[in-house]
Design an enzyme around this catalytic site. Sequence first.
Site, PDB file in Angstrom:
ATOM      1  N   LYS A 134       0.843  -1.201   0.000  1.00  0.00           N
ATOM      2  CA  LYS A 134       0.000   0.000   0.000  1.00  0.00           C
ATOM      3  C   LYS A 134       0.879   1.253   0.000  1.00  0.00           C
ATOM      4  O   LYS A 134       0.573   2.236  -0.678  1.00  0.00           O
ATOM      5  CB  LYS A 134      -0.956  -0.015   1.193  1.00  0.00           C
ATOM      6  CG  LYS A 134      -2.085  -1.031   1.016  1.00  0.00           C
ATOM      7  CD  LYS A 134      -2.866  -1.303   2.293  1.00  0.00           C
ATOM      8  CE  LYS A 134      -3.783  -2.508   2.087  1.00  0.00           C
ATOM      9  NZ  LYS A 134      -4.472  -2.933   3.312  1.00  0.00           N
ATOM     10  N   GLN A 149      -4.600  -1.861   9.451  1.00  0.00           N
ATOM     11  CA  GLN A 149      -4.490  -3.177   8.819  1.00  0.00           C
ATOM     12  C   GLN A 149      -5.107  -4.246   9.719  1.00  0.00           C
ATOM     13  O   GLN A 149      -4.744  -4.362  10.895  1.00  0.00           O
ATOM     14  CB  GLN A 149      -3.010  -3.481   8.530  1.00  0.00           C
ATOM     15  CG  GLN A 149      -2.786  -4.777   7.785  1.00  0.00           C
ATOM     16  CD  GLN A 149      -3.382  -4.753   6.371  1.00  0.00           C
ATOM     17  OE1 GLN A 149      -3.243  -3.787   5.636  1.00  0.00           O
ATOM     18  NE2 GLN A 149      -4.072  -5.822   6.002  1.00  0.00           N
ATOM     19  N   ASP A 190     -11.019   2.480   3.827  1.00  0.00           N
ATOM     20  CA  ASP A 190     -11.432   1.094   3.598  1.00  0.00           C
ATOM     21  C   ASP A 190     -12.950   0.996   3.468  1.00  0.00           C
ATOM     22  O   ASP A 190     -13.472  -0.047   3.074  1.00  0.00           O
ATOM     23  CB  ASP A 190     -10.991   0.203   4.778  1.00  0.00           C
ATOM     24  CG  ASP A 190      -9.602  -0.390   4.570  1.00  0.00           C
ATOM     25  OD1 ASP A 190      -9.240  -0.624   3.398  1.00  0.00           O
ATOM     26  OD2 ASP A 190      -8.905  -0.630   5.572  1.00  0.00           O
TER      27      ASP A 190
END
Length: 281
Positions: free
Chosen positions: A47, A91, A114
């Site tokens: 990422k 994460q 997200d």
Amino acid sequence: MIIDGKKLSEKICAQVRAEAEMMRRRPCLAAVLVGEDPASQIYVRNKERDCAKCGIDSRRYDLPDTVPEAELLAIIDELNNDDAVDGILVQLPLPEHISERKVINAVSPEKDVDAFHPINVGRMVTGEGTLMPCTPAGIMAMLREYGISPDGKHCVIVGRSNIVGRPMGLMLLNADATVTYCHRHTKDLAAMTRQADILIVAAGSPRLITGDMVKDGVVVIDVAMNRDPETGKFFGDVCFDEVEKKASFITPVPGGVGPMTRAQLMKNILAAAKERALKNG
Ligand code: ADP
């Protein structure tokens, strides 16, 4: 025809970069990683690399897996209030002693790149979302690029997870598809998948979909990333060799959905930055 997710993701990345460069301040992602899970470390590193490619700044916060929940929540609060940060990504998975739900809910919805926060989930359901869940949104972009319209199609989804299957069905419904969800309790999976015009498989179950389970001309999207522990190679839930013969379009693993998910995250960071720039003048 094999759908090239990698090539399309590169095109999207170039578009994001062009837009990011036009902004007064570069968009910025804050990525939080708890513990030392090797897969999570790779994901976060990828990422960061994607951000660099797309003209997006990134900051990384590495926390030990013993970090108290309250401390993690305090860091998120700080990032929520940090004007230089446009997107926050924690994460997953998190260690047992930390509630994932609490952490997800603590991220400010406007920085929730997200799109896991219930507010963004709700907006996606009603079709008014700007931050969209990365995997299903990446798949929608892929279908658009290849001229595959879900309108009136029977879309069968195998898997109902919060991050893939479930939002996928809702996005297809918003695109006027007829949607069927299959999951572990589905009685006759093959009877369902054989009806699919578009089949989306996100079960994490290697070789679940065989050639006899699909009809001719089907579009097949394989979301899974199963890793062979011996060879280290990745493969999907679909028996590619068998299903490819019948499919009109099919995604490979790797090189299909994976890069599209990553590209969508970049799109979300840019969208969050643009919204915040608009709001804050
Ligand atoms: P992902 O992160 O890829 O969405 P999860 O592990 O969170 O995967 O969820 C797997 C989903 O796949 C669940 O909804 C489960 O019901 C479904 N599933 C797993 N195995 C089968 C199977 N053999 N047949 C049908 N559905 C399955």
